[in-house]
Design an enzyme around this catalytic site. Structure first.
Site, PDB file in Angstrom:
ATOM      1  N   LYS A 137      24.667  14.922  18.257  1.00 12.09           N
ATOM      2  CA  LYS A 137      25.783  15.130  19.174  1.00 12.09           C
ATOM      3  C   LYS A 137      25.391  16.233  20.159  1.00 12.09           C
ATOM      4  O   LYS A 137      25.415  17.414  19.828  1.00 12.09           O
ATOM      5  CB  LYS A 137      27.046  15.562  18.414  1.00 12.09           C
ATOM      6  N   GLY A 193      24.695  26.971  18.675  1.00 10.73           N
ATOM      7  CA  GLY A 193      25.820  27.178  19.583  1.00 10.73           C
ATOM      8  C   GLY A 193      26.379  28.574  19.374  1.00 10.73           C
ATOM      9  O   GLY A 193      25.685  29.465  18.864  1.00 10.73           O
ATOM     10  N   SER A 194      27.631  28.753  19.728  1.00 10.14           N
ATOM     11  CA  SER A 194      28.219  30.091  19.650  1.00 10.14           C
ATOM     12  C   SER A 194      28.536  30.454  18.192  1.00 10.14           C
ATOM     13  O   SER A 194      28.689  29.568  17.336  1.00 10.14           O
ATOM     14  CB  SER A 194      29.499  30.135  20.478  1.00 10.14           C
ATOM     15  N   GLY A 241      29.956  28.108  15.233  1.00 13.90           N
ATOM     16  CA  GLY A 241      29.086  28.037  14.050  1.00 13.90           C
ATOM     17  C   GLY A 241      29.836  28.395  12.787  1.00 13.90           C
ATOM     18  O   GLY A 241      29.625  27.790  11.729  1.00 13.90           O
ATOM     19  N   GLU A 277      22.136  28.392  14.204  1.00 17.67           N
ATOM     20  CA  GLU A 277      21.513  29.317  15.169  1.00 17.67           C
ATOM     21  C   GLU A 277      22.584  29.641  16.192  1.00 17.67           C
ATOM     22  O   GLU A 277      23.055  28.751  16.900  1.00 17.67           O
ATOM     23  CB  GLU A 277      20.304  28.660  15.860  1.00 17.67           C
ATOM     24  N   CYS A 301      20.142  32.334  24.722  1.00 19.48           N
ATOM     25  CA  CYS A 301      20.608  33.041  23.520  1.00 19.48           C
ATOM     26  C   CYS A 301      19.835  34.331  23.342  1.00 19.48           C
ATOM     27  O   CYS A 301      20.330  35.299  22.780  1.00 19.48           O
ATOM     28  CB  CYS A 301      20.451  32.155  22.298  1.00 19.48           C
ATOM     29  N   GLU A 316      28.923  38.919  23.207  1.00 11.73           N
ATOM     30  CA  GLU A 316      28.009  38.096  24.000  1.00 11.73           C
ATOM     31  C   GLU A 316      28.725  37.644  25.268  1.00 11.73           C
ATOM     32  O   GLU A 316      29.744  36.951  25.197  1.00 11.73           O
ATOM     33  CB  GLU A 316      27.570  36.873  23.183  1.00 11.73           C
TER      34      GLU A 316
HETATM   35  P1  NAD Z   1      29.448  26.017  21.620  1.00  4.61           P
HETATM   36  O1  NAD Z   1      29.566  26.695  20.313  1.00  4.61           O
HETATM   37  O2  NAD Z   1      30.627  25.967  22.504  1.00  4.61           O
HETATM   38  O3  NAD Z   1      28.991  24.486  21.421  1.00  4.61           O
HETATM   39  C1  NAD Z   1      27.820  24.133  20.722  1.00  4.61           C
HETATM   40  C2  NAD Z   1      27.946  22.687  20.252  1.00  4.61           C
HETATM   41  O4  NAD Z   1      28.953  22.635  19.242  1.00  4.61           O
HETATM   42  C3  NAD Z   1      28.369  21.714  21.343  1.00  4.61           C
HETATM   43  O5  NAD Z   1      27.695  20.486  21.186  1.00  4.61           O
HETATM   44  C4  NAD Z   1      29.849  21.545  21.074  1.00  4.61           C
HETATM   45  O6  NAD Z   1      30.378  20.336  21.544  1.00  4.61           O
HETATM   46  C5  NAD Z   1      29.879  21.606  19.556  1.00  4.61           C
HETATM   47  N1  NAD Z   1      31.176  21.949  18.963  1.00  4.61           N
HETATM   48  C6  NAD Z   1      32.219  22.588  19.532  1.00  4.61           C
HETATM   49  N2  NAD Z   1      33.233  22.713  18.648  1.00  4.61           N
HETATM   50  C7  NAD Z   1      32.824  22.129  17.503  1.00  4.61           C
HETATM   51  C8  NAD Z   1      33.418  21.924  16.233  1.00  4.61           C
HETATM   52  N3  NAD Z   1      34.657  22.349  15.957  1.00  4.61           N
HETATM   53  N4  NAD Z   1      32.704  21.275  15.280  1.00  4.61           N
HETATM   54  C9  NAD Z   1      31.450  20.852  15.527  1.00  4.61           C
HETATM   55  N5  NAD Z   1      30.835  21.018  16.711  1.00  4.61           N
HETATM   56  C10 NAD Z   1      31.505  21.653  17.690  1.00  4.61           C
HETATM   57  O7  NAD Z   1      28.199  26.684  22.361  1.00  4.61           O
HETATM   58  P2  NAD Z   1      27.674  26.416  23.851  1.00  4.61           P
HETATM   59  O8  NAD Z   1      28.597  27.040  24.822  1.00  4.61           O
HETATM   60  O9  NAD Z   1      27.324  24.975  24.008  1.00  4.61           O
HETATM   61  O10 NAD Z   1      26.294  27.214  23.824  1.00  4.61           O
HETATM   62  C11 NAD Z   1      26.173  28.577  24.074  1.00  4.61           C
HETATM   63  C12 NAD Z   1      26.059  29.346  22.780  1.00  4.61           C
HETATM   64  O11 NAD Z   1      24.932  28.888  22.029  1.00  4.61           O
HETATM   65  C13 NAD Z   1      25.806  30.836  22.987  1.00  4.61           C
HETATM   66  O12 NAD Z   1      26.557  31.567  22.072  1.00  4.61           O
HETATM   67  C14 NAD Z   1      24.313  30.989  22.692  1.00  4.61           C
HETATM   68  O13 NAD Z   1      23.915  32.281  22.287  1.00  4.61           O
HETATM   69  C15 NAD Z   1      24.143  29.987  21.599  1.00  4.61           C
HETATM   70  N6  NAD Z   1      22.754  29.591  21.457  1.00  4.61           N
HETATM   71  C16 NAD Z   1      22.065  30.041  20.363  1.00  4.61           C
HETATM   72  C17 NAD Z   1      20.719  29.730  20.230  1.00  4.61           C
HETATM   73  C18 NAD Z   1      19.948  30.198  19.029  1.00  4.61           C
HETATM   74  O14 NAD Z   1      18.913  29.599  18.729  1.00  4.61           O
HETATM   75  N7  NAD Z   1      20.369  31.236  18.330  1.00  4.61           N
HETATM   76  C19 NAD Z   1      20.074  28.956  21.202  1.00  4.61           C
HETATM   77  C20 NAD Z   1      20.823  28.520  22.293  1.00  4.61           C
HETATM   78  C21 NAD Z   1      22.160  28.835  22.421  1.00  4.61           C
END
Ligand code: NAD
Length: 490
Positions: free
Chosen positions: A171, A224-225, A229, A246, A280, A381
Site C-alpha cells: 500500500k 511513516g510518521s 506507526g 521506521e 526522515c 518533527e
Molecule cells: P504517514 O504516517 O502519514 O503515512 C505513512 C503511510 O501510512 C502512508 O502510506 C499512509 O497512507 C499510511 N497510513 C496512514 N494511516 C494509517 C493507518 N491508520 N493504518 C495503516 N496505514 C496508515 O507518513 P507520511 O506523511 O507519508 O511520511 C512522512 C513520515 O515518514 C515522516 O514522519 C518521516 O520522518 C517518516 N519517514 C521515516 C523514514 C524512516 O526510515 N525512519 C523514512 C521516510 C519517512
C-alpha cells in the site's frame, strides 16, 4: 492517467472513488489514484498467498534472477523514473536520480543475497547428530510506505521480502502512487510470477487497517510518521503480527569548536534543505559550540543565498516544493510557534506566494537561532526546510541535547579531534551516526533505522533487513540410529 491496482499480475479497476494526483511544483493534476476497499485487499492477499507456495519453493538464486532483471530494467528506465518522481513528489531531479539509483542498488544487492541467505551450522552436544539453522520465508507480507522516498523505501522492503521467498501486498502513499505504478509495471515487464508482487491503492485507515487485520498477512513493514506507526503497532500487536516500524526523526548536526566550519556549513545546507527538509534523516537541529556559533551563522547565511527555489525539473533548482498545502500549513504553524517561544528568526519563515510559486507549495528555507533544547521547534518533527540552532559549551552538553528528543534516527558530528569523534559515535543514541558529513547519505548495504520513537528495533536495508522477512528454523538431524536425548544423554 487513471491508475489501477496491480493484483495477481493484472491491472484491476477498483475503488468507488478516486483522488487527484497533484504535482506540488505546479499544482497541475497528473492523474487519479483509486481509493480501494477491504475487498481488494482480500483479493490481493489471496493472490499473494497462492503465489507464495511455489515462490518459496523456487531456489533463492532463481528468485534472485528476477531481482537482477528488475534492477537492470530500473537502470534502463532511470531517467524516466526520476522525471516522474520529481513531478509527483517534488524533489529536485538530481536527488530523484539518486533515489532511483538507490532502488537499483537495492535490487542488485538483494539479488546477491539469493546466493547467500546464510544460515548457521553448529556442533551438536550429542554424537552422530548434526545441527543447523536456516532462514525461512514467513509468507505474505504487507508493506506500507510514505511519500518522501516513494521508490527507494519500497525497494528496501519489497526486495529482501521476495528474495527470501515471501510475496507481498504493497500500500503506497496516495501522494505518490505513480512511482508504485511504475515499479509494478517493471514487475510485469520482467515477468515476475503473478501474485508475488501486488499493489493496492487507498487510504491508510481503510486498506492499511484491512491489511494489518488480515489473518494471512504475517508481517507488516511500515515506514511513516511516529503517530501512524504507533497505531499500526497497536493494531498489529493485537493481531500478533510481526511489525517493523521506521518512523520520524529530529536529527542534529553537532559542530564542535575545532570543526572545519566551511565543510560543516555545506553538510548542513545539503541535509537541512535537500528534499525541502522532507527526509526522515533531515537535519533539523544544529548543535554548535558557542565559540564558533557566530562564524557558523554568518557562513550559513552566505551559503543559503545561493539556494535557488523552484520546480525540481529545472536542474539549477536546489530546493523544490513541499508535498502539499497541508504540509505548508504545518510548517508555517511551527514557524509561528518558534517565534512565540522566543527563538530568533535568522532567515526565511514565509510561505512563498509570488509568481512562479503561487501555484505550487513552496516554503522558504528557514533558520532559527538562540533556540533552547526544550522548545517545541527543537523537539517535534517539522518535516520542512526549517532548522534550529542551539548553542552548547562542551561535547557532553552536545550529546545530552542530541539525545534529549524522543526520536533516534540520525546524528552527525563535525570535529577534527579523533578522541571527540570516537567518544561521540559511542554516546550518540541514534541508529545512524555520520562523522564530518551531514545527517543524510545512507548506503543501502548498511542497516537503516533508528532508536526510541523512530523505530521498534528492526532495520531496513543491509542484511539486517532479512531479519524482518525471515523466521529462523533450527534443524536437528540425528544419524545415530538410536534415540538420543539432548540434555539427558550428554
Ligand atoms: P504517514 O504516517 O502519514 O503515512 C505513512 C503511510 O501510512 C502512508 O502510506 C499512509 O497512507 C499510511 N497510513 C496512514 N494511516 C494509517 C493507518 N491508520 N493504518 C495503516 N496505514 C496508515 O507518513 P507520511 O506523511 O507519508 O511520511 C512522512 C513520515 O515518514 C515522516 O514522519 C518521516 O520522518 C517518516 N519517514 C521515516 C523514514 C524512516 O526510515 N525512519 C523514512 C521516510 C519517512
Amino acid at each position: 492517467m487513471e491508475l489501477k491496482n496491480f493484483i495477481a499480475g493484472e491491472w484491476v479497476e477498483s475503488g468507488l472513488q478516486a483522488m487527484p494526483i497533484i504535482n506540488p511544483a505546479t499544482g497541475e493534476q497528473l492523474g487519479t489514484v483509486p481509493l480501494s476497499t477491504k475487498t481488494e485487499i482480500d483479493v490481493a492477499v489471496q493472490a499473494a498467498k497462492e503465489a507464495q507456495k511455489s515462490w518459496a519453493l523456487l531456489p533463492a538464486p532463481k528468485r534472485a534472477d528476477y531481482l537482477y532483471e528488475i534492477g537492470f530494467k530500473m537502470k534502463e528506465k532511470k531517467e524516466h523514473l526520476a522525471q516522474v518522481l520529481t513531478k509527483e513528489m517534488g524533489k529536485v531531479i538530481e536527488e530523484a536520480r539518486g533515489e532511483v539509483q538507490e532502488g537499483i542498488d537495492m535490487a542488485l544487492y538483494m539479488a546477491g543475497e539469493g546466493r547467500r541467505l546464510f544460515g548457521e551450522t553448529t556442533p551438536s552436544e550429542l554424537a552422530n547428530k548434526f545441527a543447523m539453522s536456516v532462514r525461512s520465508p514467513i509468507g505474505v507480507v504487507g508493506l506500507i510506505t510514505p511519500w518522501n522516498f516513494p521508490i527507494a523505501i519500497a525497494t528496501w522492503k519489497a526486495f529482501p521480502a521476495i528474495v527470501a521467498g515471501n510475496t507481498f501486498v504493497w500500500k503506497p502513499s496516495n501522494e505518490t502512487p505513480m512511482m508504485a505504478y511504475e515499479l509494478a509495471k517493471i514487475f510485469e515487464e520482467v515477468g515476475l510470477p503473478k501474485g508475488v508482487a501486488n499493489v493496492v491503492f487507498g487510504t491508510g485507515p481503510t486498506i492499511g487497517t484491512a491489511m494489518i487485520e488480515h489473518p494471512d498477512v504475517r508481517v507488516i513493514s511500515f515506514t511513516g510518521s511516529t503517530a501512524t506507526g504507533s497505531k499500526v503497532a497497536e493494531l498489529g500487536g493485537k493481531h500478533l503480527k510481526k511489525i517493523s516500524l521506521e518512523m520520524g526523526g529530529k536529527n542534529a548536526v553537532i559542530v564542535m569548536d575545532d570543526a572545519d566550519i566551511d565543510l560543516a556549513v555545506q553538510g548542513i545546507v545539503w541535509s537541512a534543505f535537500g528534499t525541502a527538509g522532507q527526509r526522515c534523516t533531515a537535519c533539523s537541529r544544529i548543535i554548535v559550540h558557542r565559540d564558533v556559533k557566530e562564524e557558523l551563522e554568518e557562513k550559513l547565511l552566505r551559503e543559503m543565498q545561493a539556494i535557488t527555489i523552484g520546480d525540481g525539473l529545472d536542474s539549477k533548482v536546489k530546493v523544490g516544493p513541499v508535498i502539499n498545502r497541508q504540509a505548508l500549513e504545518k510548517i508555517n504553524h511551527y514557524v509561528q510557534l518558534g517565534k512565540q517561544e522566543g527563538a530568533t528568526l535568522l532567515t526565511g519563515g514565509r510561505i512563498l506566494t509570488d509568481t512562479p510559486y503561487d501555484k505550487g507549495f513552496y516554503f522558504e528555507p528557514t533558520v532559527f537561532t538562540n533556540v533552547q533544547p526544550d522548545m517545541i521547534i527543537a523537539q517535534e518533527e517539522i518535516f520542512g526546510p526549517v532548522v534550529s540552532i542551539i548553542a552548547i559549551d562542551s561535547l557532553e552538553q552536545a550529546i545530552e541535547v542530541n539525545n534529549g528528543v524522543r526520536f533516534g534516527l540520525s546524528s552527525s558530528i563535525f570535529s577534527r579531534n579523533v578522541n571527540t569523534i570516537f567518544k561521540a559515535q559511542q554516546l550518540l543514541d541514534t541508529g545512524i551516526v555520520y562523522v564530518n558529513a551531514g545527517t543524510t547519505g545512507a548506503e543501502i548495504h548498511l542497516p537503516f533505522g533508528g532508536t526510541k520513537g523512530t523505530g521498534n528495533g528492526h532495520r531496513d536495508s543491509g542484511q539486517a533487513a532479512l531479519d524482518v522477512y525471515t523466521e529462523w528454523k533450527s534443524i536437528y538431524v540425528d544419524y545415530s540410529g538410536t534415540l538420543q536425548r539432548a540434555q539427558i544423554d550428554t
